[in-house]
Design a protein around this motif. Sequence first.
Motif, PDB file in Angstrom:
ATOM      1  N   TYR A 193      51.781  31.234  31.088  1.00 58.86           N
ATOM      2  CA  TYR A 193      51.744  29.915  30.472  1.00 58.86           C
ATOM      3  C   TYR A 193      50.930  28.917  31.290  1.00 58.86           C
ATOM      4  CZ  TYR A 193      54.032  27.796  26.427  1.00 58.86           C
ATOM      5  OH  TYR A 193      54.305  27.289  25.181  1.00 58.86           O
ATOM      6  N   ASP A 194      50.551  29.270  32.517  1.00 57.34           N
ATOM      7  CA  ASP A 194      49.769  28.340  33.331  1.00 57.34           C
ATOM      8  C   ASP A 194      48.270  28.435  33.048  1.00 57.34           C
ATOM      9  OD1 ASP A 194      48.958  30.663  34.545  1.00 57.34           O
ATOM     10  OD2 ASP A 194      49.524  30.076  36.571  1.00 57.34           O
ATOM     11  N   SER A 195      47.868  29.267  32.064  1.00 53.58           N
ATOM     12  CA  SER A 195      46.490  29.365  31.566  1.00 53.58           C
ATOM     13  C   SER A 195      45.562  30.193  32.450  1.00 53.58           C
ATOM     14  CB  SER A 195      45.858  27.970  31.367  1.00 53.58           C
ATOM     15  OG  SER A 195      46.694  27.137  30.616  1.00 53.58           O
ATOM     16  N   VAL A 196      46.047  30.758  33.539  1.00 51.63           N
ATOM     17  CA  VAL A 196      45.204  31.523  34.457  1.00 51.63           C
ATOM     18  C   VAL A 196      45.361  33.021  34.183  1.00 51.63           C
ATOM     19  CG1 VAL A 196      44.684  32.050  36.869  1.00 51.63           C
ATOM     20  CG2 VAL A 196      45.394  29.739  36.211  1.00 51.63           C
ATOM     21  N   LEU A 197      44.212  33.714  34.003  1.00 52.40           N
ATOM     22  CA  LEU A 197      44.241  35.164  33.873  1.00 52.40           C
ATOM     23  C   LEU A 197      44.313  35.787  35.265  1.00 52.40           C
ATOM     24  CD1 LEU A 197      43.817  37.934  32.468  1.00 52.40           C
ATOM     25  CD2 LEU A 197      41.346  37.541  32.769  1.00 52.40           C
ATOM     26  N   ARG A 198      45.184  36.791  35.409  1.00 49.79           N
ATOM     27  CA  ARG A 198      45.269  37.537  36.662  1.00 49.79           C
ATOM     28  C   ARG A 198      45.285  39.024  36.363  1.00 49.79           C
ATOM     29  NH1 ARG A 198      48.554  33.140  36.803  1.00 49.79           N
ATOM     30  NH2 ARG A 198      48.151  31.617  38.463  1.00 49.79           N
ATOM     31  N   ILE A 199      44.554  39.769  37.189  1.00 47.95           N
ATOM     32  CA  ILE A 199      44.560  41.227  37.111  1.00 47.95           C
ATOM     33  C   ILE A 199      44.956  41.742  38.487  1.00 47.95           C
ATOM     34  CG2 ILE A 199      43.257  43.315  36.590  1.00 47.95           C
ATOM     35  CD1 ILE A 199      41.318  41.628  34.977  1.00 47.95           C
ATOM     36  N   CYS A 200      45.990  42.596  38.521  1.00 47.22           N
ATOM     37  CA  CYS A 200      46.469  43.155  39.781  1.00 47.22           C
ATOM     38  C   CYS A 200      46.320  44.670  39.770  1.00 47.22           C
ATOM     39  CB  CYS A 200      47.929  42.796  40.014  1.00 47.22           C
ATOM     40  SG  CYS A 200      48.191  41.038  40.307  1.00 47.22           S
ATOM     41  N   THR A 201      46.265  45.256  40.938  1.00 50.74           N
ATOM     42  CA  THR A 201      46.222  46.709  41.040  1.00 50.74           C
ATOM     43  C   THR A 201      47.630  47.271  40.986  1.00 50.74           C
ATOM     44  OG1 THR A 201      46.443  46.819  43.447  1.00 50.74           O
ATOM     45  CG2 THR A 201      44.229  46.441  42.562  1.00 50.74           C
ATOM     46  N   THR A 253      48.080  44.341  44.751  1.00 53.66           N
ATOM     47  CA  THR A 253      47.074  43.400  45.254  1.00 53.66           C
ATOM     48  C   THR A 253      46.355  42.720  44.095  1.00 53.66           C
ATOM     49  OG1 THR A 253      45.408  45.152  45.393  1.00 53.66           O
ATOM     50  CG2 THR A 253      46.734  44.707  47.362  1.00 53.66           C
ATOM     51  N   LEU A 254      45.906  41.514  44.321  1.00 48.45           N
ATOM     52  CA  LEU A 254      45.197  40.766  43.287  1.00 48.45           C
ATOM     53  C   LEU A 254      43.764  41.284  43.177  1.00 48.45           C
ATOM     54  CD1 LEU A 254      45.329  38.412  41.269  1.00 48.45           C
ATOM     55  CD2 LEU A 254      44.499  36.924  43.097  1.00 48.45           C
ATOM     56  N   TYR A 255      43.396  41.748  41.990  1.00 47.02           N
ATOM     57  CA  TYR A 255      42.061  42.282  41.743  1.00 47.02           C
ATOM     58  C   TYR A 255      41.102  41.193  41.290  1.00 47.02           C
ATOM     59  CZ  TYR A 255      38.408  45.105  39.452  1.00 47.02           C
ATOM     60  OH  TYR A 255      37.201  45.653  39.054  1.00 47.02           O
ATOM     61  N   PHE A 256      41.608  40.291  40.453  1.00 44.49           N
ATOM     62  CA  PHE A 256      40.738  39.270  39.872  1.00 44.49           C
ATOM     63  C   PHE A 256      41.611  38.199  39.226  1.00 44.49           C
ATOM     64  CE2 PHE A 256      38.459  37.851  35.939  1.00 44.49           C
ATOM     65  CZ  PHE A 256      37.454  37.128  36.567  1.00 44.49           C
ATOM     66  N   SER A 257      41.156  36.933  39.295  1.00 37.38           N
ATOM     67  CA  SER A 257      41.834  35.844  38.574  1.00 37.38           C
ATOM     68  C   SER A 257      40.790  34.831  38.141  1.00 37.38           C
ATOM     69  CB  SER A 257      42.905  35.189  39.441  1.00 37.38           C
ATOM     70  OG  SER A 257      42.325  34.484  40.516  1.00 37.38           O
ATOM     71  N   HIS A 258      41.103  34.088  37.062  1.00 37.87           N
ATOM     72  CA  HIS A 258      40.141  33.101  36.566  1.00 37.87           C
ATOM     73  C   HIS A 258      40.873  32.069  35.694  1.00 37.87           C
ATOM     74  CE1 HIS A 258      36.496  31.309  34.946  1.00 37.87           C
ATOM     75  NE2 HIS A 258      35.787  32.053  35.779  1.00 37.87           N
ATOM     76  N   PRO A 259      40.540  30.766  35.868  1.00 36.31           N
ATOM     77  CA  PRO A 259      41.206  29.700  35.087  1.00 36.31           C
ATOM     78  C   PRO A 259      40.385  29.257  33.873  1.00 36.31           C
ATOM     79  CG  PRO A 259      40.071  28.723  36.938  1.00 36.31           C
ATOM     80  CD  PRO A 259      39.764  30.197  36.995  1.00 36.31           C
ATOM     81  N   GLN A 260      39.689  30.184  33.230  1.00 41.10           N
ATOM     82  CA  GLN A 260      38.791  29.812  32.135  1.00 41.10           C
ATOM     83  C   GLN A 260      39.522  29.135  30.980  1.00 41.10           C
ATOM     84  OE1 GLN A 260      35.488  30.060  32.053  1.00 41.10           O
ATOM     85  NE2 GLN A 260      35.257  29.299  29.964  1.00 41.10           N
ATOM     86  N   HIS A 261      40.667  29.644  30.617  1.00 38.61           N
ATOM     87  CA  HIS A 261      41.397  29.108  29.460  1.00 38.61           C
ATOM     88  C   HIS A 261      41.967  27.727  29.777  1.00 38.61           C
ATOM     89  CE1 HIS A 261      41.155  32.387  26.625  1.00 38.61           C
ATOM     90  NE2 HIS A 261      41.541  33.258  27.528  1.00 38.61           N
ATOM     91  N   GLN A 262      42.063  26.909  28.742  1.00 35.49           N
ATOM     92  CA  GLN A 262      42.608  25.556  28.871  1.00 35.49           C
ATOM     93  C   GLN A 262      44.009  25.436  28.267  1.00 35.49           C
ATOM     94  OE1 GLN A 262      40.851  23.194  30.660  1.00 35.49           O
ATOM     95  NE2 GLN A 262      39.632  25.038  31.064  1.00 35.49           N
ATOM     96  N   GLY A 263      44.605  26.541  27.968  1.00 33.64           N
ATOM     97  CA  GLY A 263      45.955  26.556  27.420  1.00 33.64           C
ATOM     98  C   GLY A 263      46.626  27.871  27.767  1.00 33.64           C
TER      99      GLY A 263
END
Length: 639
Positions: A321-329, A333-343
């Motif tokens: 719900y915080d609008s941030v995409l996260r991809i973990c292994t 471990t965190l593989y990738f994250s991005h705040p592209q979405h605005q909702g």
Amino acid sequence: MTAAQIRITADEINFLIYSYFQDSGFGHSAFAIRNEGRLQNSPLMSKHIPRGELVDLLHKALLYIEVEAHWRGDSVTANCKSGFSLLEPHVCSADHLTSRLAPASTVSVAEPQSTRVTTTAQLKTLTSSSFAQKDDTQDAAPAMRNVLPSTLKESTLSISTNGNFTPEPNAKRKGSPVPIDEPSEKRPRRETDMDVDSESNLKADLHLAPELPKKTLKPKPRAQGPGDDTTPPQVVKLLPGHKAEVFVCAFNPVQIELLATGSKDAVVNLWNLPRPPHGVNNFARPPPTPLVLENFSKSPQGDLTSLHWNSEGTLLAIGSYDSVLRICTNKGTLYFSHPQHQGPIFATRFSKDGRWLLTASLDGTACLWDVREKCLYKQYRCHKDCCLDVDWLNDDTFASGGADMRINIMRIGENDPIKTLDGHQDEINQIRANPSGTRLASCSDDTTARVWKVDNIPPSADVIPGLVASDHVLVLEGHKHSVSTIGWCPQPPAGMNELLATSSFDGTARLWDSVTGECLKVFADHKRPVYALDFSPNGQFLSTGSGDGWLYIYDVKTHEKKWSWYAGPEKPGVFEIDWQNQSGVNRIALALECRQVAVIDVSKIAALGTPEYIKNTHPKLPIAKPALPRTSVPSSSRG
């Protein structure tokens, strides 16, 4: 001593309405009032509001208004038989058809229901932990006006014989409701309650009818456990690693011991589950402490909405719900994250080949991510309102469904939809492609589900962008409320067409013939909205989970209820189900409102009669392999 003045702030009212919206499943409205009222900056966000608190307070307000209206004690008020309503003025009448002492309800108030944020529909439908029917036709609370004195003693109001109404100093608000068929016991009489003489004087002053005979104590709430008396409770392991409601769960498709679960407080747990031992009386050991992926989200609204593994089982996509995409292994471990979405992100879906990842958001867009390059490939502004769900038809074509009542078919490399599917009359909650990608099922708040034929999409060179298509659609009607979840049967029984299951806020699940549109069975055992459903990977069973705390398992071929399990009276909701059956391991994971994860060893349940159970009880008995239907295809990974 003068009592402190009652104080009500606008923030408190807004927060009660916000909580009510969440309880009712109105996720968008809750999100809007939270932002408009800046509730995220209020200290109230850290407080726990019991489920149905607004309804509870309104109920007590009606009780107060009733006593206030009848306090004159004249012949009309003393014999009044008119009911009370929130929205209509009360007019006393002695000629009302309903008897004052009749047990029928004269005040109808919908009780709150438990809710999930798993797939798109469930974040949209739940984000909190409860639900109240929109039309107030089900689960009505008992009338408060049948026997006034005893009812007043159970409320948070006390009455003195001089006519003053004051709140009890230590009155407690209602806690979590228990299942409708298992009501809680009434509060025992306390020393601070009115004595016999004052109660008699009150009756005389109000000209009330004589007190009805005292009712016997009702049974205690049902305890957690199987619905039958033969299944050992040890077949279900409860994993107590979360500190908030668990909304989502997903087994790793390759590493059968790995289970991911996510909760309202933005925490993902990776569980290493021991393999269940052989033997019907040998039960799995509790898993070790989970690997905790936390502190990803700093937002007060970090509710996790989606967990989806790639087909290789190496990466886990997390929607929040915080609008941030996260991809973990799979190692945490965190593989990738991005705040592209605005909702808020409602859905995450890897393509079958694992190269691409789709996300759907409240901001009205669907994002396509290049997993290998760890970057955004394209953002599709394909809906006028929220984009609520996405799914892949094949490795380069996908569909998105939104609150604008449309489904868009998109192709990688194309800027605009190659086809738009129109027909729904309200928000689309969930879309799912069948295993072969030839048909797409959708469900909506308009109480229908639809099956669309999508194998006739022309090549890119022949595409007319934005083409609206409403043909080749099968409308499935019968539900009485919003249809929140939909799922395809991976392997229908031999001789049958592809099967589809739906679940609804009307408390039922339905099994459909997806070719003819015939409703094969209505499963009506639940007492509250059904939030989750999942077929067993071999297509033999259908499982459903509800806000009433029950998991039911049905035989797909015979439509019989085979087994059930109850999550308990406190915060009972079942928000998501994931069924695993591979490499000799057959078990179910449940995301529960009570802040726990349940793992059920299906191989130890006699009522299901699975090959694993037969092998455990009769190791020398040969097990016949079921014949696959002619139209069967390999099942896709669950999302």
